[in-house]
Write a protein that holds these residues in place. Structure first.
Motif, PDB file in Angstrom:
ATOM      1  N   ILE A  31       0.844  -1.204   0.000  1.00 15.52           N
ATOM      2  CA  ILE A  31       0.000   0.000   0.000  1.00 15.52           C
ATOM      3  C   ILE A  31       0.874   1.247   0.000  1.00 15.52           C
ATOM      4  O   ILE A  31       1.878   1.322   0.713  1.00 15.52           O
ATOM      5  CB  ILE A  31      -0.923  -0.001   1.240  1.00 15.52           C
ATOM      6  N   VAL A  32       0.476   2.235  -0.804  1.00 10.70           N
ATOM      7  CA  VAL A  32       1.065   3.568  -0.748  1.00 10.70           C
ATOM      8  C   VAL A  32      -0.011   4.489  -0.193  1.00 10.70           C
ATOM      9  O   VAL A  32      -1.134   4.521  -0.711  1.00 10.70           O
ATOM     10  CB  VAL A  32       1.523   4.062  -2.138  1.00 10.70           C
ATOM     11  N   ILE A  33       0.314   5.224   0.860  1.00  6.23           N
ATOM     12  CA  ILE A  33      -0.689   6.034   1.542  1.00  6.23           C
ATOM     13  C   ILE A  33      -0.274   7.494   1.586  1.00  6.23           C
ATOM     14  O   ILE A  33       0.911   7.818   1.704  1.00  6.23           O
ATOM     15  CB  ILE A  33      -0.939   5.490   2.969  1.00  6.23           C
TER      16      ILE A  33
ATOM     17  N   GLY B 169       1.908  13.612   8.007  1.00  2.67           N
ATOM     18  CA  GLY B 169       1.274  14.589   8.877  1.00  2.67           C
ATOM     19  C   GLY B 169      -0.216  14.760   8.668  1.00  2.67           C
ATOM     20  O   GLY B 169      -0.893  15.349   9.497  1.00  2.67           O
ATOM     21  N   SER B 170      -0.748  14.261   7.551  1.00  4.68           N
ATOM     22  CA  SER B 170      -2.190  14.395   7.320  1.00  4.68           C
ATOM     23  C   SER B 170      -2.940  13.352   8.145  1.00  4.68           C
ATOM     24  O   SER B 170      -2.367  12.370   8.624  1.00  4.68           O
ATOM     25  CB  SER B 170      -2.528  14.227   5.841  1.00  4.68           C
ATOM     26  N   ALA B 171      -4.244  13.534   8.267  1.00  4.61           N
ATOM     27  CA  ALA B 171      -5.044  12.647   9.103  1.00  4.61           C
ATOM     28  C   ALA B 171      -5.267  11.285   8.472  1.00  4.61           C
ATOM     29  O   ALA B 171      -5.564  10.319   9.179  1.00  4.61           O
ATOM     30  CB  ALA B 171      -6.387  13.304   9.407  1.00  4.61           C
ATOM     31  N   VAL B 172      -5.141  11.165   7.143  1.00  4.41           N
ATOM     32  CA  VAL B 172      -5.434   9.899   6.468  1.00  4.41           C
ATOM     33  C   VAL B 172      -4.583   8.766   7.033  1.00  4.41           C
ATOM     34  O   VAL B 172      -5.098   7.709   7.412  1.00  4.41           O
ATOM     35  CB  VAL B 172      -5.215  10.026   4.944  1.00  4.41           C
ATOM     36  N   GLU B 173      -3.288   8.990   7.085  1.00  6.99           N
ATOM     37  CA  GLU B 173      -2.383   7.955   7.586  1.00  6.99           C
ATOM     38  C   GLU B 173      -2.710   7.587   9.031  1.00  6.99           C
ATOM     39  O   GLU B 173      -2.785   6.402   9.385  1.00  6.99           O
ATOM     40  CB  GLU B 173      -0.935   8.427   7.482  1.00  6.99           C
ATOM     41  N   HIS B 174      -2.917   8.602   9.880  1.00  4.96           N
ATOM     42  CA  HIS B 174      -3.184   8.334  11.297  1.00  4.96           C
ATOM     43  C   HIS B 174      -4.481   7.546  11.479  1.00  4.96           C
ATOM     44  O   HIS B 174      -4.547   6.616  12.288  1.00  4.96           O
ATOM     45  CB  HIS B 174      -3.267   9.647  12.068  1.00  4.96           C
ATOM     46  N   ILE B 175      -5.516   7.913  10.727  1.00  6.86           N
ATOM     47  CA  ILE B 175      -6.814   7.247  10.878  1.00  6.86           C
ATOM     48  C   ILE B 175      -6.734   5.794  10.446  1.00  6.86           C
ATOM     49  O   ILE B 175      -7.241   4.891  11.129  1.00  6.86           O
ATOM     50  CB  ILE B 175      -7.888   8.013  10.079  1.00  6.86           C
ATOM     51  N   VAL B 176      -6.079   5.542   9.317  1.00 11.16           N
ATOM     52  CA  VAL B 176      -5.953   4.164   8.837  1.00 11.16           C
ATOM     53  C   VAL B 176      -5.119   3.328   9.803  1.00 11.16           C
ATOM     54  O   VAL B 176      -5.497   2.207  10.167  1.00 11.16           O
ATOM     55  CB  VAL B 176      -5.334   4.140   7.427  1.00 11.16           C
ATOM     56  N   ARG B 177      -3.994   3.870  10.249  1.00  6.23           N
ATOM     57  CA  ARG B 177      -3.143   3.114  11.171  1.00  6.23           C
ATOM     58  C   ARG B 177      -3.866   2.851  12.495  1.00  6.23           C
ATOM     59  O   ARG B 177      -3.792   1.744  13.048  1.00  6.23           O
ATOM     60  CB  ARG B 177      -1.836   3.859  11.417  1.00  6.23           C
ATOM     61  N   ASP B 178      -4.547   3.864  13.034  1.00 10.16           N
ATOM     62  CA  ASP B 178      -5.242   3.695  14.321  1.00 10.16           C
ATOM     63  C   ASP B 178      -6.373   2.683  14.202  1.00 10.16           C
ATOM     64  O   ASP B 178      -6.562   1.838  15.091  1.00 10.16           O
ATOM     65  CB  ASP B 178      -5.797   5.040  14.805  1.00 10.16           C
TER      66      ASP B 178
ATOM     67  N   ALA C 263       0.358   9.195  -4.516  1.00 10.64           N
ATOM     68  CA  ALA C 263      -0.017   7.831  -4.132  1.00 10.64           C
ATOM     69  C   ALA C 263      -0.727   7.135  -5.287  1.00 10.64           C
ATOM     70  O   ALA C 263      -0.462   5.964  -5.594  1.00 10.64           O
ATOM     71  CB  ALA C 263      -0.902   7.860  -2.896  1.00 10.64           C
ATOM     72  N   GLN C 264      -1.618   7.851  -5.960  1.00  7.71           N
ATOM     73  CA  GLN C 264      -2.344   7.247  -7.078  1.00  7.71           C
ATOM     74  C   GLN C 264      -1.452   7.043  -8.294  1.00  7.71           C
ATOM     75  O   GLN C 264      -1.621   6.074  -9.047  1.00  7.71           O
ATOM     76  CB  GLN C 264      -3.552   8.108  -7.434  1.00  7.71           C
ATOM     77  N   ALA C 265      -0.495   7.941  -8.494  1.00  4.02           N
ATOM     78  CA  ALA C 265       0.460   7.753  -9.582  1.00  4.02           C
ATOM     79  C   ALA C 265       1.253   6.462  -9.365  1.00  4.02           C
ATOM     80  O   ALA C 265       1.528   5.710 -10.315  1.00  4.02           O
ATOM     81  CB  ALA C 265       1.405   8.951  -9.669  1.00  4.02           C
ATOM     82  N   ALA C 266       1.616   6.201  -8.114  1.00 10.40           N
ATOM     83  CA  ALA C 266       2.325   4.962  -7.798  1.00 10.40           C
ATOM     84  C   ALA C 266       1.450   3.751  -8.088  1.00 10.40           C
ATOM     85  O   ALA C 266       1.906   2.750  -8.666  1.00 10.40           O
ATOM     86  CB  ALA C 266       2.758   4.978  -6.331  1.00 10.40           C
ATOM     87  N   ALA C 267       0.165   3.825  -7.702  1.00  9.18           N
ATOM     88  CA  ALA C 267      -0.745   2.700  -7.921  1.00  9.18           C
ATOM     89  C   ALA C 267      -0.994   2.454  -9.401  1.00  9.18           C
ATOM     90  O   ALA C 267      -1.253   1.312  -9.814  1.00  9.18           O
ATOM     91  CB  ALA C 267      -2.064   2.964  -7.208  1.00  9.18           C
TER      92      ALA C 267
ATOM     93  N   VAL D 261      -1.530  -0.564  -4.153  1.00 14.65           N
ATOM     94  CA  VAL D 261      -2.795   0.173  -4.106  1.00 14.65           C
ATOM     95  C   VAL D 261      -2.556   1.461  -3.328  1.00 14.65           C
ATOM     96  O   VAL D 261      -1.632   1.549  -2.518  1.00 14.65           O
ATOM     97  CB  VAL D 261      -3.934  -0.648  -3.449  1.00 14.65           C
ATOM     98  N   ALA D 262      -3.382   2.467  -3.594  1.00 12.20           N
ATOM     99  CA  ALA D 262      -3.243   3.772  -2.950  1.00 12.20           C
ATOM    100  C   ALA D 262      -4.414   4.011  -2.010  1.00 12.20           C
ATOM    101  O   ALA D 262      -5.552   3.616  -2.303  1.00 12.20           O
ATOM    102  CB  ALA D 262      -3.175   4.881  -3.997  1.00 12.20           C
ATOM    103  N   ILE D 263      -4.135   4.669  -0.893  1.00  4.51           N
ATOM    104  CA  ILE D 263      -5.193   5.085   0.030  1.00  4.51           C
ATOM    105  C   ILE D 263      -5.104   6.590   0.178  1.00  4.51           C
ATOM    106  O   ILE D 263      -4.095   7.135   0.628  1.00  4.51           O
ATOM    107  CB  ILE D 263      -5.047   4.394   1.403  1.00  4.51           C
ATOM    108  N   THR D 264      -6.176   7.291  -0.226  1.00  2.32           N
ATOM    109  CA  THR D 264      -6.221   8.753  -0.207  1.00  2.32           C
ATOM    110  C   THR D 264      -7.654   9.212   0.041  1.00  2.32           C
ATOM    111  O   THR D 264      -8.564   8.395   0.206  1.00  2.32           O
ATOM    112  CB  THR D 264      -5.751   9.352  -1.558  1.00  2.32           C
ATOM    113  N   THR D 265      -7.864  10.524   0.015  1.00  6.69           N
ATOM    114  CA  THR D 265      -9.224  11.072   0.072  1.00  6.69           C
ATOM    115  C   THR D 265      -9.628  11.708  -1.253  1.00  6.69           C
ATOM    116  O   THR D 265     -10.677  12.328  -1.339  1.00  6.69           O
ATOM    117  CB  THR D 265      -9.349  12.140   1.180  1.00  6.69           C
TER     118      THR D 265
END
Length: 304
Positions: A194-196, A200-209, A230-234, A240-244
């Motif tokens: 996964i590429v996330i 510092g953004s909330a996306v990473e913290h929310i997924v990890r928590d 992240a999507q360019a990598a996917a 796969v990418a995880i974003t908002t």
């Protein structure tokens, strides 16, 4: 006692503080003069006058340039605040002059492209500029020249804030990466790199928590600075990418879930308490919140 009286009675023109800050930023009278569109002697005279007025030495003159003294450093921080506040006061009356947009907004690059810019284009919102910033620095811009910060991190204490919306977190992937019946359940991608979007953004913290709570371990191969990256990598390799963000580069997308519970990140608007245009900021923030709930810009765009 005479010194205290002299210091208290001393008045300095805002222009002088602008010149002082320009020299402090650049470390050069020449560069400051160019930035302020004045001559070098004019800058030098103003700095000398400021030092005489305040009875302190503000700079050490070295071959390498102008270096702030301890007194100069103390003055610099407060002078910046004074200039930024003066600018805000001046800009707060622009709407009554019929001169156009007023507010400056700091936000993530993702928020700029997918939320704030479309909001301005569709509504004609009273915003004169958008400034992309990294997540950890967005709220600090309120101490500079920004009027509003739009971010996912919890607002700092002592600021005005409003929760604008909750943006769902999405999983983006090539169609050959996951099965056709994948519905966004993170348990089903626990063996996939996964590429996330984080740093510092909330996306990473929310997924990890959220995954830590249920004991789910994801293979996060890298954390990048933007959802677009992240999507360019996917799109370019087997991850796969995880974003908002809405899906880009022809990727498939599903809303991220854990046991059918949708993961989402809050989006806040934050501004200074006592801002000269507090009432207008509140109106703007209310308009942005309403637009977000109506348009939901994080959803994939469909062709009619």
């Amino acid at each position: 006692m005479e010194f205290i009286k002299h210091f208290v009675m001393a008045t300095v023109d805002l222009r002088t503080y602008r010149y002082f800050c320009a020299v402090a930023r650049s470390g050069s009278v020449r560069i400051a003069a160019e930035a302020c569109s004045v001559t070098q002697p004019a800058i030098s005279r103003q700095i000398a006058m400021l030092e005489e007025t305040l009875s302190v030495t503000l700079f050490q003159r070295r071959p390498s340039g102008m270096v702030l003294t301890a007194a100069g450093s103390a003055l610099y921080g407060n002078a910046l605040k004074l200039l930024n506040q003066a600018e805000r006061v001046e800009r707060s009356v622009i709407p009554w002059h019929g001169s156009g947009a007023t507010f400056r907004v700091a936000c993530l690059d993702t928020t700029l492209h997918h939320i704030m810019a479309p909001f301005i284009a569709e509504t004609g919102a009273d915003i004169s500029d958008l400034r992309p910033e990294r997540a950890h620095n967005i709220y600090a811009t309120l101490e500079e020249s920004m009027d509003i910060a739009v971010a996912t991190a919890a607002p700092p204490r002592g600021k005005e804030s409003q929760l604008l919306a909750r943006a769902p977190i999405s999983v983006h992937y090539r169609s050959d990466m996951l099965s056709a019946d994948f519905n966004g359940e993170l348990r089903d991608i626990s063996t996939v790199p996964i590429v996330i979007a984080g740093q510092g953004s909330a996306v990473e913290h929310i997924v990890r928590d959220a995954t830590e709570i249920i004991g789910l371990e994801l293979i996060i191969s890298s954390v990048v600075s933007s959802g677009r990256m992240a999507q360019a990598a996917a799109a370019s390799r087997p991850v796969v990418a995880i974003t908002t963000e809405p899906s880009l580069f022809g990727l498939e997308t599903q809303t991220a879930k854990i046991d059918e519970i949708v993961l989402s990140t809050p989006l806040y608007a934050v501004w200074d308490t006592g801002h000269p245009s507090d009432k207008k900021i509140r109106q703007l923030v209310a308009s942005l919140s309403a637009w977000l709930h109506e348009s939901q810009p994080w959803k994939p765009k469909t062709n009619p």
